[in-house]
Design a protein around this motif. Structure first.
Motif, PDB file in Angstrom:
ATOM      1  N   ALA B 306       1.043  -1.017  -0.424  1.00  0.00           N
ATOM      2  CA  ALA B 306       0.052  -0.401   0.136  1.00  0.00           C
ATOM      3  C   ALA B 306       1.051   0.976   0.146  1.00  0.00           C
ATOM      4  N   TYR B 344       4.225  -0.580  -5.628  1.00  0.00           N
ATOM      5  CA  TYR B 344       2.804   0.226  -4.891  1.00  0.00           C
ATOM      6  C   TYR B 344       2.159  -0.422  -5.938  1.00  0.00           C
ATOM      7  N   GLU B 346      -2.125  -0.997  -5.200  1.00  0.00           N
ATOM      8  CA  GLU B 346      -3.340  -0.412  -3.946  1.00  0.00           C
ATOM      9  C   GLU B 346      -4.236  -1.536  -4.383  1.00  0.00           C
ATOM     10  N   GLU B 389      -2.668   6.110   3.243  1.00  0.00           N
ATOM     11  CA  GLU B 389      -2.547   5.069   2.042  1.00  0.00           C
ATOM     12  C   GLU B 389      -3.112   3.691   2.576  1.00  0.00           C
ATOM     13  N   ARG B 392      -7.181   3.525   2.632  1.00  0.00           N
ATOM     14  CA  ARG B 392      -7.393   3.343   1.201  1.00  0.00           C
ATOM     15  C   ARG B 392      -7.435   1.486   1.079  1.00  0.00           C
ATOM     16  N   VAL B 393      -6.651   0.692   1.746  1.00  0.00           N
ATOM     17  CA  VAL B 393      -6.926  -0.254   1.293  1.00  0.00           C
ATOM     18  C   VAL B 393      -7.468  -1.519   2.648  1.00  0.00           C
TER      19      VAL B 393
END
Lengths: 309, 531
Positions: B306, B344, B346, B389, B392-393
């Motif tokens: 992430a 990266y 996601e 970040e 976001r996951v």
């Protein structure tokens, strides 16, 4: 006057006691300094010995009693960080802050009396509006921003002033004082103006004017003298704030004063120095408050009579 | 007629004047006192006379005690300037070079023998012999002084140190230690007269400079050691001051008030007056694998995926870093060249979190992201980016910014209890140049700065530590790869780079050791005629 003084000392001493006790207890709630002062591989025995050697293994009431007993003999303990006497470290740092705060307040009061009086003399004039705008701006600017801008503009850009430091000629005082000055100046201009507007509309001023008194004497002789009490009150509070709030200036400009010493002591969990710094600062503020109250009482007899028993 | 104006009576006006006069007089006294106290016009860092090297640091060293020189703030002043070790590691090649020892060899599996350099004297005039070396090692490692060098470099090891002659020293360890000379490069040599019961304030050593004064809160001054055994440094004097604000340090370089400024911030430094250098520091999130949801390796790996390392480095670190795939940077023994930073990804990270959630892992349990104020420039923004970040996951993250002491409580064993899952933002500097110093601290299951591990990992670390040469390099490289695939205690961020401010009047090339050991003798004036 003696009775007034006695009552003020008693009423001012109470917060002093609370501050000293509060800092002592709160410091201990931040955790033990063992991790900061012992190596990673310190054994449980070394940790225990370190705690015992500095009295951290005692209960907080026992530590407090021990601290007060020694403080009563002016023994404030030893700095964990430097090994020096905590009291001597504070006494070295304190004059630096007092010099800074003293000069700042003198300039702030003199400047505010002048600008505030001029603004009050002609309310709603251009001078009044400019003074109002400047004082509001000054009272609102964050210290650290002003300090950094000062360094960049006057130190690096124009090259007129040194960026920081405590050794040198009078120029070294300019940026630190200007940074500290700006807020009290802004506040005091407002106070002086407000107080002077009230005084200038008082009946005795109107009478004086109607009788042809010299306008300067009316403003600076009569009105200013009668409106100085609230100015002194606010200036006193601001001075106390300066002693406490010199942290930013001292940190940015590298001044080894009491504010920086306190911050370093908090970060380093150097309890002895922190306690000594708080106690000595609190006593100084206590004394400052008494001096301010005495000044009030000397100027205005009503103050002497207003203090509750 | 004017006298009839009803103002305050005369005595009150007199009091008012007295008060104002007192105020003015007090302040005048304060002012005059200041003028007397500050009659030196050279400034804190000294004047630009070309004979004083002026260095501005981030903070005042807490101590100059030589056995605390593994502390960055102490080492940068003391090491190889005031005191010297027996051997030193070349920060570029990684090889050990002779210093106060001219040679060394392993004479028994557990014994190393050192040849002591003759003709060296301490700054107090006493000759340096093997007895001083033995005394210094004993004082730093075997004493009750609780020196940081003891903990970080030697762990629990006890050494048997003997001066077999004035020029020969033997050091015997309990177990075979193939990197003992490297460990001893952290022991600064002091004379036998040094206090053994307490740490010293002003150290004496054999280095090219000696301390002439330490004005607490203001500056530390050094003078060239006239009897130095090696090449004389270019500057007769050196002076350290400290300013905590990076923009002020940068301004001091721009204005010519200092010659060298440490740890500048890319946002405030003038690029023309700065040099970037790898500082051996690596940033990473240490994930507490004892607590759900971080006890699930899928969640830990998801955090690794992430993190947008390139984005954070480019936008928030001024490009002054490189994405990291392990805890040690290139140049350190054990660094694994084959490891690549996690990409990266996601969507892949979110999928891993969903898988874990489907298996009953409480992925919505709040994770505390702990970071230390001032750890590096822009840390607050980087921490917020990491929180964003991770959120976001599908993870629930809150930030806690801490001061050093509080951060240490999270960082060191015994770890705090009842604080829930913690992702600790760490910055690890491997000054010694060998992965053993990293693995013993951060990866071993009972390491002082590790939250968990496995017996298999511990066995691999112990086996690697007993090796030397290429076998050691490969074994530690395998350990670092194994941690990534099978443990994943760390989600790496970046190998950091330092930014040094340099005045146009000096020449100096920083290296990976500069942040911990700034050798003033390597600084020279830009123009020969200046001195």
């Amino acid at each position: 006057m003696t009775s007034f003084l006695r009552k003020r000392i008693v009423s001012s001493a109470i917060p002093l006691v609370f501050v000293v006790l509060g800092v002592f207890c709160l410091a201990r709630l931040t955790g033990s300094p063992v991790d900061l002062y012992l190596p990673l591989s310190a054994t449980a025995q070394q940790r225990a010995e370190f705690s015992a050697a500095h009295g951290f293994d005692d209960s907080i009431p026992v530590q407090l009693w021990d601290y007060l007993a020694h403080a009563a003999q002016l023994d404030f303990g030893t700095s964990l960080r430097t090994g020096e006497s905590a009291g001597s470290m504070v006494l070295k740092a304190f004059p630096v802050t007092l010099q800074l705060a003293g000069m700042t307040m003198l300039l702030a009061i003199l400047g505010a009396l002048l600008v505030g009086s001029l603004a009050a003399y002609r309310p709603n004039s251009l001078i009044d509006r400019i003074a109002g705008l400047l004082s509001m701006t000054a009272a609102s600017i964050p210290d650290f921003w002003f300090a950094i801008m000062g360094v960049l503009v006057f130190g690096v850009g124009l090259g007129w002033l040194p960026t920081s430091g405590t050794l040198g000629g009078p120029e070294i005082w300019v940026l630190p004082i200007a940074t500290l000055l700006i807020r009290p100046f802004g506040v005091l201009v407002q106070v002086v103006r407000g107080s002077m507007v009230g005084a200038l509309s008082a009946p005795y001023v109107k009478v004086a004017r109607s009788k042809g008194a010299d306008p300067k004497r009316v403003v600076f002789g009569h009105a200013l003298r009668n409106s100085i009490t609230p100015v002194l009150t606010v200036a006193g509070d601001l001075t106390v704030g300066l002693v406490n709030g010199a942290v930013i200036v001292e940190t940015i400009f590298g001044w080894p004063g009491i504010g920086k010493l306190m911050i370093d002591s908090i970060l380093q969990r150097d309890f002895a120095v922190l306690q000594a710094a708080v106690l000595i600062t609190a006593v100084t503020i206590f004394a400052l408050n008494i001096v301010i109250d005495v000044c009030h009482a000397l100027i205005d007899p009503r103050v002497r009579q207003a203090v509750p028993a | 007629m004017k006298s009839s104006v009803p103002s305050s009576p005369r005595p009150e006006r007199g009091r008012a004047h007295t008060v104002l006069a007192l105020l003015a007089t007090s302040t005048m006294l304060l002012t005059s006192a200041c003028a007397v106290a500050n009659s030196d016009t050279a400034g804190d860092a000294g004047s630009a006379d070309g004979r004083t090297l002026r260095v501005v640091l981030t903070q005042e060293p807490p101590t100059l005690e030589p056995c605390e020189s593994s502390l960055t703030a102490t080492g940068v002043v003391v090491r190889s300037n005031i005191t010297e070790p027996l051997v030193e590691r070349d920060p570029t090649s990684g090889k050990l070079e002779p210093l106060l020892a001219t040679g060394w060899r392993q004479t028994k599996p557990t014994t190393w023998t050192f040849d002591i350099r003759p003709g060296v004297t301490f700054q107090n005039g006493r000759p340096f012999t093997a007895k001083d070396a033995a005394f210094s090692i004993d004082r730093a490692v075997n004493s009750d002084l609780a020196c940081n060098v003891d903990g970080y470099v030697f762990g629990d090891a006890k050494l048997d140190v003997r001066a077999v002659s004035p020029t020969r020293l033997t050091v015997t360890t309990e177990k075979t230690d193939p990197i003992l000379p490297l460990r001893l490069s952290f022991v600064e040599i002091v004379p036998r007269t040094t206090d053994t019961k307490a740490k010293v304030r002003i150290p004496i050593g054999t280095g090219p400079y000696a301390v002439t004064s330490w004005q607490t809160g203001v500056s530390i001054s050094l003078a060239r050691n006239a009897d130095y055994w090696g090449k004389a440094p270019a500057y007769p004097r050196a002076r350290y001051v400290w300013r905590s604000d990076a923009s002020v340090r940068a301004a001091m370089i721009d204005k010519g008030e200092a010659d060298i400024a440490t740890a500048l911030d890319h946002t405030s430094a003038d690029k023309g007056n700065t040099v970037a250098y790898p500082n051996n520091e690596t940033t990473a999130l240490r994930l507490d694998g004892r607590e759900a949801p971080l006890n699930d390796i899928r969640v830990r790996k998801a955090i690794g995926l992430a993190v947008d390392r390139k984005g954070i480095i480019g936008a928030l670190l001024g490009g002054l870093a490189k994405p990291a795939a392990q805890l040690v940077p290139p140049g350190v023994v054990g660094h694994n060249d084959d490891l690549a930073p996690a990409p990266y990804q996601e969507a892949a990270a979110r999928a891993l979190v969903k898988q874990a959630a489907a298996d009953g892992v409480p992925v919505h349990r709040r994770i505390t992201l702990v970071a230390r104020n001032g750890m590096f420039a822009g840390i607050a923004e980087v921490t917020e980016a990491l929180q964003y970040e991770m959120a976001r996951v599908g993870l629930n993250v809150r930030i806690r910014m801490a001061d050093t002491a509080t951060h240490l409580q999270y960082q060191l064993r015994p770890l705090p209890r009842g604080v829930g899952p913690v992702a600790l933002l760490i910055m690890h500097g491997n000054q010694a140049g060998d992965a053993a110093f990293t693995t013993s601290q951060y990866l071993q299951s009972d390491g002082p700065q590790s939250t968990f591990g496995t017996k298999d990992l511990d066995r691999r670390i112990a086996a690697a530590d007993a090796l030397s040469g290429k076998a050691r390099q490969k074994a530690f490289a395998d350990v670092l790869a194994y941690q990534n695939t099978s443990i994943a205690q760390y989600a790496y961020l970046a190998h950091m780079r330092g930014l040094l401010g340099l005045s146009p009047s000096v020449r100096y090339r920083p290296d990976s050791a500069t942040g911990d050991e700034m050798r003033l003798s390597e600084v020279t004036p830009a123009t020969a005629g200046r001195r």
